[in-house]
Design an enzyme around this catalytic site. Structure first.
Site, PDB file in Angstrom:
ATOM      1  N   ASP A  52       0.853  -1.187   0.000  1.00  0.00           N
ATOM      2  CA  ASP A  52       0.000   0.000   0.000  1.00  0.00           C
ATOM      3  C   ASP A  52       0.897   1.249   0.000  1.00  0.00           C
ATOM      4  O   ASP A  52       1.767   1.375  -0.847  1.00  0.00           O
ATOM      5  CB  ASP A  52      -0.957  -0.082   1.201  1.00  0.00           C
ATOM      6  N   HIS A  88      -7.511  -6.698   1.083  1.00  0.00           N
ATOM      7  CA  HIS A  88      -6.429  -5.734   0.912  1.00  0.00           C
ATOM      8  C   HIS A  88      -5.283  -5.930   1.902  1.00  0.00           C
ATOM      9  O   HIS A  88      -4.119  -5.831   1.517  1.00  0.00           O
ATOM     10  CB  HIS A  88      -6.982  -4.317   1.039  1.00  0.00           C
TER      11      HIS A  88
END
Length: 286
Positions: A105, A266
């Site tokens: 990320d 995620h």
């Protein structure tokens, strides 16, 4: 968490970085994403130690227990170049002038910047759940703006701080069972700190300004990743939905590229630690 790991705070110029490190063998640094801390790696890091690596997990500048300078008007104080320099200084302090790197990320953007700016320091780089910021912004569609609206909200001055700090538990939600209770507690403490929230927002403000300019300068100069690169993405997130095969985009940035999806949402280090550790361990051992 992190049994047999050492924790310390390392002064690196204008920042102080909280870091966990442990194990013996080739050094690997793991960079977390938003809004996590280095504790997000608590299930992956021990598996990499078992595979014979020294593992270093810092909190990014301003996140968790790391602290940087006050935000600057041009957001350069929280640019990925500044974060990358923090990581480089930490690794040198720990005696690792050359190391492998994985970022997830927002941590992947710091990892990309470190590998581009300091190719002699990074032996291999794994970038997870990301494309370069400039690639996202050059492909903006209504679907991207709808799904990733937080990028543009976080970039607004002052308003996001007021919204988030008014009720952090409604803004940031996490499941202690899925995250791990200690990881969840550390993350929750961080997002209740207005100083941390401000730094996390500055990360996004830098992304749309100074970081974008740095990437555009890279492309204009023909600068690419020269070390081997591994791209991983969560198959239950939306990167493939938005862009198809992420490797097709990353080929413009890397000379030596491979990658695949991970069956996860995620936060793959928390949700699929075995698969993540196996992919990283195999790649870093080559």
């Amino acid at each position: 968490m992190f049994e047999d790991f050492t924790t310390e705070r390392i002064a690196v110029g204008e920042a102080t970085v909280f870091v966990r490190h442990g194990g013996e063998g080739p050094p690997v640094v793991l960079l977390h994403g938003h809004p996590r801390t280095s504790a997000t790696w608590h299930r992956v890091a021990p598996l990499l130690v078992e595979r014979g690596f020294t593992v270093v997990c810092p909190d990014l500048r301003g996140y968790g227990r790391s602290r940087g300078p006050a935000p600057s008007a041009d957001h350069a104080a929280h640019a990925k170049r500044a974060v990358a320099n923090d990581v480089l200084a930490v690794m040198r302090h720990l005696g690792h002038p050359r190391f492998a790197l994985a970022g997830h990320d927002r941590g992947s953007y710091a990892g990309l910047r470190l590998a581009l700016d300091h190719p002699d320091a990074v032996s291999r780089v794994a970038l997870m759940d990301c494309l370069p910021i400039s690639e996202h912004l050059s492909r903006i569609t209504a679907e991207f703006a709808t799904r990733w609206w937080h990028w543009f909200f976080f970039a607004q001055p002052d308003v996001p701080e007021r919204v988030i700090n008014a009720d952090p538990d409604r803004w940031y939600t996490g499941d202690p069972h899925r995250m791990g209770e200690e990881n969840h507690a550390e993350w929750r403490e961080a997002v209740h700190n207005p100083q941390v929230v401000r730094a996390m927002l500055e990360d996004y403000r830098a992304g749309l300004t100074v970081d974008l300019r740095h990437e555009e300068a890279d492309r204009a100069a023909g600068r690419r990743l020269t070390c081997p690169a591994l791209i991983l993405w969560s198959t239950r997130d939306d990167l493939e939905d938005l862009y198809g095969d992420p490797l097709a985009i990353w080929r413009d940035w890397a000379d030596d590229l491979r990658g695949h999806g991970i069956d996860s949402g995620h936060h793959m280090a928390e949700e699929a630690p075995g698969a993540v550790a196996a992919a990283l361990g195999d790649f870093f051992r080559r």
